[in-house]
Design an enzyme around this catalytic site. Structure first.
Site, PDB file in Angstrom:
ATOM      1  N   ALA A  37     101.680  48.899  38.444  1.00  0.00           N
ATOM      2  CA  ALA A  37     100.701  49.859  39.585  1.00  0.00           C
ATOM      3  C   ALA A  37      99.476  48.685  38.846  1.00  0.00           C
ATOM      4  O   ALA A  37      98.732  48.513  39.265  1.00  0.00           O
ATOM      5  CB  ALA A  37     100.073  50.910  39.042  1.00  0.00           C
ATOM      6  N   GLY A  78     108.319  49.908  34.887  1.00  0.00           N
ATOM      7  CA  GLY A  78     108.617  48.344  35.144  1.00  0.00           C
ATOM      8  C   GLY A  78     107.891  47.391  34.736  1.00  0.00           C
ATOM      9  O   GLY A  78     106.869  47.401  34.206  1.00  0.00           O
ATOM     10  N   ARG A  79     107.706  46.030  35.530  1.00  0.00           N
ATOM     11  CA  ARG A  79     107.799  44.785  35.213  1.00  0.00           C
ATOM     12  C   ARG A  79     106.099  44.941  36.490  1.00  0.00           C
ATOM     13  O   ARG A  79     106.246  45.619  37.185  1.00  0.00           O
ATOM     14  CB  ARG A  79     108.449  43.423  35.713  1.00  0.00           C
ATOM     15  CG  ARG A  79     107.612  42.722  35.353  1.00  0.00           C
ATOM     16  CD  ARG A  79     108.477  41.198  35.856  1.00  0.00           C
ATOM     17  NE  ARG A  79     107.537  39.654  36.022  1.00  0.00           N
ATOM     18  CZ  ARG A  79     106.971  39.476  36.070  1.00  0.00           C
ATOM     19  NH1 ARG A  79     106.584  39.683  37.675  1.00  0.00           N
ATOM     20  NH2 ARG A  79     106.800  38.390  36.007  1.00  0.00           N
ATOM     21  N   ASP A  80     104.874  45.001  35.243  1.00  0.00           N
ATOM     22  CA  ASP A  80     104.255  45.337  36.862  1.00  0.00           C
ATOM     23  C   ASP A  80     103.300  46.308  36.831  1.00  0.00           C
ATOM     24  O   ASP A  80     103.294  46.035  38.162  1.00  0.00           O
ATOM     25  CB  ASP A  80     103.926  43.851  37.179  1.00  0.00           C
ATOM     26  CG  ASP A  80     102.144  42.967  37.767  1.00  0.00           C
ATOM     27  OD1 ASP A  80     100.645  43.355  36.934  1.00  0.00           O
ATOM     28  OD2 ASP A  80     102.018  42.448  38.775  1.00  0.00           O
ATOM     29  N   VAL A 124     114.853  43.440  37.108  1.00  0.00           N
ATOM     30  CA  VAL A 124     116.466  43.455  37.409  1.00  0.00           C
ATOM     31  C   VAL A 124     116.460  41.870  38.633  1.00  0.00           C
ATOM     32  O   VAL A 124     116.259  41.607  39.389  1.00  0.00           O
ATOM     33  CB  VAL A 124     116.815  44.748  38.296  1.00  0.00           C
ATOM     34  CG1 VAL A 124     118.299  44.426  38.701  1.00  0.00           C
ATOM     35  CG2 VAL A 124     116.781  45.174  36.664  1.00  0.00           C
ATOM     36  N   GLN A 135     108.603  55.559  40.110  1.00  0.00           N
ATOM     37  CA  GLN A 135     108.071  55.471  40.882  1.00  0.00           C
ATOM     38  C   GLN A 135     106.940  54.359  42.134  1.00  0.00           C
ATOM     39  O   GLN A 135     108.164  53.414  41.313  1.00  0.00           O
ATOM     40  CB  GLN A 135     106.870  55.994  39.906  1.00  0.00           C
ATOM     41  CG  GLN A 135     105.177  54.712  40.533  1.00  0.00           C
ATOM     42  CD  GLN A 135     103.825  55.101  41.023  1.00  0.00           C
ATOM     43  OE1 GLN A 135     104.471  56.338  40.959  1.00  0.00           O
ATOM     44  NE2 GLN A 135     103.519  54.523  42.019  1.00  0.00           N
ATOM     45  N   THR A 136     107.132  54.651  43.010  1.00  0.00           N
ATOM     46  CA  THR A 136     107.030  52.861  44.076  1.00  0.00           C
ATOM     47  C   THR A 136     106.071  53.836  44.930  1.00  0.00           C
ATOM     48  O   THR A 136     105.782  54.529  45.445  1.00  0.00           O
ATOM     49  CB  THR A 136     108.924  52.722  44.288  1.00  0.00           C
ATOM     50  OG1 THR A 136     109.368  51.798  45.515  1.00  0.00           O
ATOM     51  CG2 THR A 136     108.670  54.056  45.041  1.00  0.00           C
ATOM     52  N   ARG A 137     106.097  52.269  45.454  1.00  0.00           N
ATOM     53  CA  ARG A 137     104.575  52.170  46.973  1.00  0.00           C
ATOM     54  C   ARG A 137     105.410  51.289  47.159  1.00  0.00           C
ATOM     55  O   ARG A 137     104.756  51.175  48.434  1.00  0.00           O
ATOM     56  CB  ARG A 137     103.241  51.727  46.091  1.00  0.00           C
ATOM     57  CG  ARG A 137     102.645  50.808  45.557  1.00  0.00           C
ATOM     58  CD  ARG A 137     101.562  50.084  45.820  1.00  0.00           C
ATOM     59  NE  ARG A 137     101.590  48.675  46.209  1.00  0.00           N
ATOM     60  CZ  ARG A 137     102.086  47.290  45.745  1.00  0.00           C
ATOM     61  NH1 ARG A 137     102.402  47.464  44.172  1.00  0.00           N
ATOM     62  NH2 ARG A 137     101.329  46.802  46.210  1.00  0.00           N
ATOM     63  N   HIS A 173     115.397  48.542  47.620  1.00  0.00           N
ATOM     64  CA  HIS A 173     116.557  47.500  47.352  1.00  0.00           C
ATOM     65  C   HIS A 173     117.336  48.065  46.869  1.00  0.00           C
ATOM     66  O   HIS A 173     117.551  49.183  45.612  1.00  0.00           O
ATOM     67  CB  HIS A 173     116.088  46.483  48.265  1.00  0.00           C
ATOM     68  CG  HIS A 173     114.824  46.535  48.897  1.00  0.00           C
ATOM     69  ND1 HIS A 173     115.374  46.263  50.488  1.00  0.00           N
ATOM     70  CD2 HIS A 173     113.433  45.619  48.459  1.00  0.00           C
ATOM     71  CE1 HIS A 173     113.902  46.014  50.606  1.00  0.00           C
ATOM     72  NE2 HIS A 173     113.336  46.440  49.987  1.00  0.00           N
ATOM     73  N   HIS A 215     116.485  48.112  42.730  1.00  0.00           N
ATOM     74  CA  HIS A 215     115.869  49.059  42.667  1.00  0.00           C
ATOM     75  C   HIS A 215     116.792  50.587  42.599  1.00  0.00           C
ATOM     76  O   HIS A 215     116.789  51.509  41.295  1.00  0.00           O
ATOM     77  CB  HIS A 215     115.161  49.902  43.610  1.00  0.00           C
ATOM     78  CG  HIS A 215     114.181  48.825  43.758  1.00  0.00           C
ATOM     79  ND1 HIS A 215     113.986  48.180  44.761  1.00  0.00           N
ATOM     80  CD2 HIS A 215     113.087  48.839  43.240  1.00  0.00           C
ATOM     81  CE1 HIS A 215     113.452  47.529  45.216  1.00  0.00           C
ATOM     82  NE2 HIS A 215     112.377  46.996  43.841  1.00  0.00           N
TER      83      HIS A 215
END
Length: 673
Positions: free
Chosen positions: A413, A409-411, A451, A315-317, A321, A324
Site C-alpha cells: 500500500a 508484500g514489498r512496499d 519475486v 490484496q491487490t489494486r 501477472h 503474482h
C-alpha cells in the site's frame, strides 16, 4: 421399606448415568469422523455442566471440544459425534436454530455434539453485520428516514459506509468519535484497546452543519450518490474539527501533498468530522460483477460450504501477472491454505488501471490455478495508500472476512515518492509494523519478498531465495504502464497472453489515446482565440475527435466555482479516457483550483499537457477588449510545472499552436511512428 427402594432406584440411576458419561467420553476420544468445522463469528456463551474436564483434542481440521465449562458460539451448528463425513453436506443445509436450545445448561448438555470453528473470528470477537442486525427494523427505519435531514455521500464515504454496514470494519458500528479518533492517531488503537490503525471519519462542512441543523444526539440520513437511496441513519455522538496536518503526520508519516491521502485530506475532506453509531437500511447497489462481491458473512458461509479451513488472502489494486500467481501459490503451499484473491475495487491510487479491466484480468488468472484451489471476491474499499498502518488495517479487514492468513508484500500500500523524490515508506516497513501486532491480530501474516523471473531455469523465486550472481528479469509496474502507453512489447514470461490481450484492449497505441491540453494564464479573448486555433488544427488532422472546454464569449464571464471546476475536470477525463482530445481554458486561476481540475483527469489515468501562457497582466489590461480585469482582481498563480511556456505578446497565435503540436508529437499523441 419404600425409602430403601427409593435409595436403590437412585443408586441404579447414578450408576447408569456414570456408565453413560463414560461411554460418551469414549466416543469423544475415539471418533475420527464425528466432527465438522463450524463458523464462529458471533458472541460466545459459556456452558456450565458437571462433566469431567478433559483436554481438547485435534483431529485434522477438527477440534473436539470435550471439556467443561464449554465456551460455544451462539450461532454454532450442533452435529452428533457419530455423523460420517458423507453426511456433513446434508447436515450443513439442515442447521438447527440455536434458539431451540438453551445457551447455558444446568444439567449435562448433549455431549455428543461438538462445536468447532472454521473461519477466523472477527476483530473483537463479534461480526458487526449491521445490515443483518437491523433487517427486522427496515420498514421502521425507512419511515423514520423520510422525516430526517439527508447527506449525500461522496465516493470515499460510500466505500467506508458499506464496509461498516457489512461488518468489514468490525468492531466499528459507526464513524469514529473524537476520543476514538485521537486514540487511533496516537496509539493505533480504539479507546477499547483494540488495534485499529486508520481513522474512519465522516467529514462535513460548516454549511452542512448549519443547513441540516446537525448537533450531538440528532439523526442524519446517509444517501447513495448513485441512486439517492437511503443507506443508513447516523445518530451523531459528537462534531469536532480535526487538526489535519497532525492527522497527516501521524497516519501517513508526513504532511506532504504528494501523498494522495494527504492531498485528499487538505483538498477534498471538509473541515468537521461527525462521530456516531449507524442503523442500517440498505446496502449500496452494485450492478457490476455482482456475482463476485461477497460481504464478510457471505464469504464466511462460502468458506464453510467449500470446507476451506485455512485461507490466505491476497490484496491487490493492480492487474495480476505470472509472478503474482507464483507468489500466492507459494503462500498456499507453505501454509497449507486455499487462496482468496481479494482485490480492491473501491478507490485506489489516482492513475491506477480501472477496476473493470482488472477484474477481467483476475477472472482470467483464477483459471490458471488448480481447480478448487483459489477463489475471487471483490472488496469495495477506499484505500488510503497508508503503507505500514494500512497493512495492519488490511489484515484486520481480511480477518473479518474469515481469512486465517494474509500476504503482506514489498512496499504494501505504498504511495510512491514524496515531494523530494524519496519513497514515503521503506520496502518492508509494512511487514515490520504488522509483525509488531501479530499476537493481537489473530491472523497469520505471510511476508513475501519481491519475486523475480529466472530465465535460465524458467521459474520465479523470491529475492531472498536467489543465489548471488543468478540472472533475473523484472518489469516494474511503472515500466509496464510505459509499455502499454507506447505499445512496447510485453514478454510472455511476465504475463499470460490472455492478460496481455485484455490490457492492450484498454491501452491502445499512443496515437489512439486521448489527452487534454490545458491553457493556464490570465483570462483574455486572445487566450480563447489560441484554444480555438489549436482546435481547428487538430480537427484538420482528423486523428481523433476534439472538444473545446472554454468560457462562452456570448455571455458575461465569471470565475467558476470549485464544483464547476470539478465538473470541467470530470468532463475532460471522460472524453480523454475514450480517446478524444480536449482543449481546455476554463478560467482556472489558483493553484488549488488547477490541482482540482488535474486530479479529476488523473483519476482515470488521463494525460494532460499544460501550457503556461505567461503574457503579463499589464499587456492584457491594455489590449483585451472585455476589460475583465477592470472589474475583477487577478488571482492567477503560475503553475508549478508545465510542458510549454508561451507569450502571445511576443509570439503569434500560429507559432504558439505549432509549438503545442510539436509537444504533442513528442509525447506520441499525433503523427505516426
Amino acid at each position: 421399606m419404600a425409602s430403601i427402594e427409593v435409595v436403590l432406584i437412585l443408586t441404579t440411576l447414578v450408576d447408569i448415568l456414570l456408565v453413560l458419561c463414560f461411554l460418551i467420553y469414549k466416543k469423544l476420544k475415539s471418533s475420527d469422523d464425528g466432527c465438522i468445522v463450524l463458523p464462529s463469528y458471533d458472541e460466545s456463551q459459556t456452558i456450565e455442566c458437571p462433566l469431567p474436564a478433559y483436554e481438547p483434542q485435534t483431529n485434522g481440521r477438527c477440534v473436539l471440544i470435550n471439556e467443561c465449562p464449554i465456551t460455544v458460539p451462539t450461532d454454532a451448528i450442533r452435529v452428533p459425534m457419530d455423523v460420517t463425513r458423507l453426511q456433513m453436506d446434508s447436515i450443513r443445509v439442515q442447521i438447527e436454530s440455536f434458539d431451540d436450545h438453551p445457551n447455558t445448561f444446568n444439567e449435562p448438555p448433549p455431549a455428543y455434539f461438538v462445536y468447532l470453528k472454521m473461519s477466523n473470528a472477527p476483530h473483537g470477537g463479534l461480526l458487526k453485520d449491521l445490515l443483518a442486525r437491523d433487517a427486522p427494523r427496515k420498514d421502521e427505519l425507512l419511515h423514520l428516514a423520510n422525516s430526517l435531514p439527508s447527506l449525500t455521500l461522496n465516493e470515499r464515504q460510500l466505500c467506508d459506509l458499506e464496509l461498516i454496514l457489512t461488518g468489514g470494519f468490525s468492531p466499528l458500528d459507526g464513524f469514529l468519535s473524537q476520543a476514538d479518533y485521537i486514540s487511533v492517531l496516537d496509539n493505533l488503537r480504539l479507546t477499547s484497546g483494540l488495534v485499529w490503525t486508520i481513522p474512519i471519519n465522516l467529514d462535513v462542512g460548516q454549511n452542512d452543519i448549519d443547513d441540516l441543523k446537525l448537533a450531538p444526539t440528532s439523526k442524519l440520513v446517509l444517501r447513495n450518490p448513485q441512486d439517492d437511496q437511503p443507506l443508513a441513519i447516523l445518530t451523531i455522538q459528537d462534531i469536532y474539527r480535526p487538526d489535519k496536518s497532525y492527522e497527516a503526520t501521524k497516519v501517513f508519516g508526513k504532511d506532504d501533498d504528494a501523498h494522495p491521502a494527504v492531498h485528499y485530506l487538505h483538498n477534498v475532506a471538509k473541515e468537521f468530522y461527525l462521530g456516531g453509531s449507524l442503523e442500517a437500511i440498505n446496502a449500496p447497489s452494485h450492478y457490476d460483477y455482482a456475482e463476485d462481491r461477497f460481504t464478510p458473512a457471505e464469504l464466511r458461509s462460502k468458506f464453510n460450504k467449500l470446507n476451506w479451513t485455512r485461507v490466505v488472502a491476497f490484496q491487490t489494486r493492480n492487474p495480476m501477472h505470472r509472478a503474482h500467481r507464483e507468489l500466492t501459490v507459494r503462500a498456499a503451499r507453505e501454509n497449507k491454505c486455499h487462496v482468496l484473491i481479494h482485490p480492491v475495487v473501491g478507490m485506489t491510487k489516482p492513475g491506477d488501471i480501472d477496476h473493470y479491466t482488472r477484474v477481467r484480468v483476475y477472472k482470467t488468472i483464477i483459471q490458471k490455478y488448480p481447480e478448487g484451489m483459489a477463489g475471487l471476491s471483490l472488496l469495495p474499499l477506499a484505500m488510503r495508500m497508508g503503507g505500514p498502518r494500512e497493512a495492519v488495517w488490511h489484515a484486520i479487514i481480511r480477518k473479518n472476512h474469515g481469512c486465517t492468513h494474509f500476504i503482506v508484500g514489498r512496499d504494501h500500500a505504498g504511495p510512491g515518492k514524496d515531494s523530494n523524490g524519496k519513497d514515503f515508506y521503506g520496502p518492508y516497513d509494512a511487514q515490520d509494523l504488522v509483525n509488531e501486532f501479530k499476537d493481537e491480530l489473530d491472523i497469520e501474516v505471510v511476508p513475501f519478498k519481491m519475486v523475480s523471473y529466472l530465465p535460465d531455469t524458467d521459474e520465479y523465486a523470491p529475492s531472498d531465495q536467489i543465489e548471488p550472481g543468478t540472472k533475473t528479469l523484472n518489469i516494474s509496474g511503472t515500466e509496464l504502464r510505459r509499455r502499454l502507453k507506447t505499445g512496447g512489447p510485453i514478454p510472455d514470461w511476465f504475463t499470460y497472453p490472455e492478460v496481455q490481450k485484455i490490457l492492450r484492449s484498454v491501452h491502445p497505441p499512443r496515437t489512439s489515446q486521448g489527452f487534454t491540453v490545458l491553457f493556464l494564464g490570465h483570462y483574455s479573448t486572445t487566450l480563447l482565440t489560441l484554444a480555438n486555433a489549436l482546435d481547428t488544427v487538430l480537427n484538420q488532422g482528423g486523428q481523433r475527435p476534439t472538444t473545446l472546454l472554454v468560457p462562452s464569449t456570448k455571455s458575461k464571464v465569471v470565475l467558476p466555482t470549485k464544483e464547476q471546476i470539478e465538473t470541467y475536470g470530470f468532463i475532460a477525463s471522460q472524453i480523454s479516457k475514450n480517446g478524444g482530445a480536449v482543449i481546455a481554458s476554463p478560467l482556472i486561476e489558483t493553484l488549488q483550483d488547477q490541482q482540482t481540475f488535474l486530479q479529476a483527469i488523473k483519476q482515470t489515468g488521463g494525460e494532460t499537457v499544460i501550457v503556461h501562457v505567461k503574457t503579463s497582466l499589464d499587456y492584457i489590461k491594455s489590449n483585451d477588449r472585455t476589460q475583465f480585469y477592470q472589474h475583477h482582481q487577478s488571482s492567477f498563480e503560475a503553475p508549478k510545472s508545465s510542458q510549454l511556456t508561451v507569450d502571445f505578446s511576443v509570439q503569434s497565435i500560429g507559432q504558439i499552436v505549432h509549438e503545442v503540436v510539436l509537444e504533442l508529437e513528442k509525447e506520441g499523441f499525433v503523427g505516426s511512428r
